[in-house]
Design a protein around this motif. Structure first.
Motif, PDB file in Angstrom:
ATOM      1  N   TYR A  65       7.739   2.161 -12.840  1.00 24.81           N
ATOM      2  CA  TYR A  65       6.489   2.309 -12.103  1.00 24.81           C
ATOM      3  C   TYR A  65       5.290   2.240 -13.033  1.00 24.81           C
ATOM      4  O   TYR A  65       5.378   2.531 -14.232  1.00 24.81           O
ATOM      5  N   TYR A 117       5.294  -1.836  -3.961  1.00 24.89           N
ATOM      6  CA  TYR A 117       6.711  -1.960  -4.310  1.00 24.89           C
ATOM      7  C   TYR A 117       7.069  -3.427  -4.173  1.00 24.89           C
ATOM      8  O   TYR A 117       6.649  -4.102  -3.225  1.00 24.89           O
ATOM      9  N   GLU A 176       6.079   6.104   0.688  1.00 22.76           N
ATOM     10  CA  GLU A 176       4.734   6.673   0.778  1.00 22.76           C
ATOM     11  C   GLU A 176       3.887   6.260  -0.420  1.00 22.76           C
ATOM     12  O   GLU A 176       2.710   5.921  -0.266  1.00 22.76           O
ATOM     13  N   ALA A 177       4.481   6.295  -1.609  1.00 25.30           N
ATOM     14  CA  ALA A 177       3.736   5.914  -2.811  1.00 25.30           C
ATOM     15  C   ALA A 177       3.378   4.434  -2.784  1.00 25.30           C
ATOM     16  O   ALA A 177       2.264   4.038  -3.180  1.00 25.30           O
ATOM     17  N   PRO A 212       8.350   9.512  -7.435  1.00 26.43           N
ATOM     18  CA  PRO A 212       9.127   9.791  -6.221  1.00 26.43           C
ATOM     19  C   PRO A 212      10.558  10.210  -6.522  1.00 26.43           C
ATOM     20  O   PRO A 212      11.193   9.708  -7.454  1.00 26.43           O
ATOM     21  N   THR A 213      11.063  11.125  -5.707  1.00 26.95           N
ATOM     22  CA  THR A 213      12.443  11.585  -5.840  1.00 26.95           C
ATOM     23  C   THR A 213      13.276  11.283  -4.603  1.00 26.95           C
ATOM     24  O   THR A 213      14.466  11.578  -4.583  1.00 26.95           O
ATOM     25  N   THR A 214      12.666  10.720  -3.568  1.00 29.00           N
ATOM     26  CA  THR A 214      13.388  10.281  -2.368  1.00 29.00           C
ATOM     27  C   THR A 214      12.884   8.892  -2.004  1.00 29.00           C
ATOM     28  O   THR A 214      11.795   8.472  -2.435  1.00 29.00           O
ATOM     29  N   TRP A 215      13.650   8.200  -1.180  1.00 35.02           N
ATOM     30  CA  TRP A 215      13.219   6.868  -0.767  1.00 35.02           C
ATOM     31  C   TRP A 215      12.027   6.948   0.179  1.00 35.02           C
ATOM     32  O   TRP A 215      11.198   6.033   0.213  1.00 35.02           O
ATOM     33  N   ASP A 216      11.908   8.045   0.940  1.00 35.90           N
ATOM     34  CA  ASP A 216      10.709   8.225   1.758  1.00 35.90           C
ATOM     35  C   ASP A 216       9.477   8.361   0.875  1.00 35.90           C
ATOM     36  O   ASP A 216       8.402   7.818   1.190  1.00 35.90           O
ATOM     37  N   GLU A 217       9.629   9.066  -0.252  1.00 37.81           N
ATOM     38  CA  GLU A 217       8.500   9.212  -1.171  1.00 37.81           C
ATOM     39  C   GLU A 217       8.167   7.888  -1.852  1.00 37.81           C
ATOM     40  O   GLU A 217       6.994   7.614  -2.126  1.00 37.81           O
ATOM     41  N   VAL A 218       9.172   7.085  -2.128  1.00 37.04           N
ATOM     42  CA  VAL A 218       8.907   5.751  -2.678  1.00 37.04           C
ATOM     43  C   VAL A 218       8.060   4.953  -1.691  1.00 37.04           C
ATOM     44  O   VAL A 218       7.064   4.313  -2.072  1.00 37.04           O
ATOM     45  N   LEU A 247      -2.014   9.402  -7.077  1.00 43.01           N
ATOM     46  CA  LEU A 247      -0.669   9.933  -7.256  1.00 43.01           C
ATOM     47  C   LEU A 247      -0.504  10.480  -8.669  1.00 43.01           C
ATOM     48  O   LEU A 247      -1.167  10.016  -9.599  1.00 43.01           O
TER      49      LEU A 247
END
Length: 456
Positions: free
Chosen positions: A157, A195, A181-182, A173-179, A167
């Motif tokens: 990243y 991404y 969101e970022a 990020p530690t979850t795919w949802d956080e990925v 950010l």
């Protein structure tokens, strides 16, 4: 060491690196008339003269320490078709390299020598990273093939883009949802791709398989007899995830034909917020793509679902089953000297790190360690005076990599199936109405044929 031998340490690194990213004949080694032993060892084909000189210097140093062993180089580069032919014809060198994907099958079929008793006598035999060592182990845990290099995928990243989007680059990020969101935040704040993913040259299938593993699924069944592209729900889930990033969030930019080289270029140029690739990619980004080290961040992939794992691979050193007992012993000595000393022997590690630093090569960038955490810490202490990379920006990866279970790449028709999946990923990213189920059914049908051919 003389300057020639010291420079050869870097040559050995380059040769090993070539073998790790892959994935003339001679008689098998044996006793000489004078009581010594001659072994043939693999060397990459087509080396430039400096690299060959470096290799020859390493041979000279080894033979000086082992006057009863003669080492002869044999050009060898692993490819699936040529390896199969050479294996059947008995024309492989005494020491050769194979990808992790081949280890267990060759061991089960006794197509490489059982050198486990010799390996067990190495001073660090009990310090291999178990997630890595298993690729070269028989069912009883004995180590027939020796891991010499490994990689595990990581989430790269751009810290500058993270900051521009509000950010925290020290808390990736530690979850795919956080990925997700970022990625959306980066795209909205900067106009760059939050991404991106590879899609061409078989890399689309490679990275999709990585996501499937991280989501808890597999693209191949447990005994590698059939693909599971349309039966494992994680495959469709990973594609749906990409579809949402692309079409619902508009966070993937406009290039949907990336391969390994071009995605590295755009990431280094600050046009990509996050992407997935091998965790040891920092050196390439800096030396080939002029990455600004201040921009760089690296973390582990989020692992979710019922049986998640980190797609990884690497290189094993193996010994020909045609080598007699004395040649096997000499072969393990060579593997220890040539491949492992630069990781496990303090003097060699320090010499290698100092030389790399003097040549402007990155020292300290993370790779998936082939040894356990304690030996890895020793290694880090040895190279510390020469480290020239921002290791604190890679801590989210290095602090957690030992906790991630490693999943080997699919074993059958690997690159051919990756190529099939390239087109699936491209369709999902370029056609908002792409029918994921139909795309996977078609890919499954073609993959079934590849598996059938491989098993015939």
């Amino acid at each position: 060491m003389t300057s020639t031998i010291r420079r050869a340490a870097i040559g050995a690194l380059a040769l090993t690196s070539t073998a790790a990213l892959l994935a003339g004949c001679a008689a098998s080694g044996g006793d000489d008339a004078d009581g010594g032993v001659t072994i043939t060892v693999a060397i990459d084909a087509g080396l430039e003269q400096e690299a060959r000189d470096n290799f020859d210097a390493r041979v000279e140093a080894f033979e000086k320490d082992n006057p009863d062993i003669t080492v002869e180089a044999q050009e060898y580069t692993w490819t699936a078709p040529t390896f199969t032919t050479d294996l059947a014809g008995g024309t492989l060198p005494d020491v050769f390299t194979i990808p992790f994907t081949d280890g267990r099958g060759l061991i089960a079929n006794e197509q490489i020598a059982d050198v486990s008793e010799l390996v067990a006598k190495l001073p660090y035999a009990d310090r291999f990273n178990p997630n890595v060592a298993q690729a070269g182990q028989a069912d009883d845990g004995s180590q027939w093939a020796i891991p010499i290099a490994a990689y595990g995928q990581g989430l790269h990243y751009n810290r500058t883009l993270f900051e521009a989007a509000g950010l925290d680059p020290d808390a990736p990020p530690t979850t795919w949802d956080e990925v997700r969101e970022a990625a959306k935040a980066i795209s909205e704040a900067t106009g760059e791709a939050g991404y991106a993913t590879m899609t061409s040259g078989n890399t689309g299938g490679w990275i999709l398989t990585t996501l499937v593993n991280a989501f808890g699924g597999r693209t191949e069944n447990a005994d590698a007899t059939a693909p599971t592209l349309d039966s494992d729900p994680a495959v469709a889930e990973a594609l749906e995830y990409l579809h949402e990033l692309r079409w619902a969030d508009n966070s993937m930019g406009s290039n949907f034909l990336y391969d390994w080289g071009t995605i590295n270029q755009d990431f280094a140029a600050g046009r990509i917020g996050m992407y997935v690739s091998g965790g040891g990619n920092y050196g390439n980004l800096v030396t080939q793509n002029e990455l600004n080290p201040d921009d760089y961040g690296l973390t582990v992939l989020p692992l979710e679902g019922d049986d998640p794992g980190l797609l990884g691979g690497g290189t094993l050193a193996a010994v020909s089953p045609k080598a007699d007992e004395s040649a096997q012993a000499a072969a393990v000595k060579w593997i220890d000297f040539y491949y492992l000393a630069k990781l496990a022997d303090e003097d060699t590690v320090v010499e290698t790190a100092e030389l790399a630093d003097s040549l402007g090569q990155p020292v300290g960038a993370p790779e998936l360690p082939i040894f356990d955490a304690s030996q890895y810490e020793e290694y880090q202490a040895w190279i510390a005076p020469s480290v020239n990379v921002p290791v604190e920006q890679m801590a989210p990866y290095t602090d957690a990599i030992f906790d991630q279970p490693l999943v080997a790449e699919p074993r059958v028709a690997t690159q051919d199936v990756y190529a099939l999946l390239d087109t699936v990923v491209q369709s999902v990213l370029t056609d908002e109405n792409a029918d994921i189920a139909a795309l996977l059914a078609d890919a499954q049908s073609q993959a079934d044929a590849l598996y059938a051919k491989a098993g015939s």
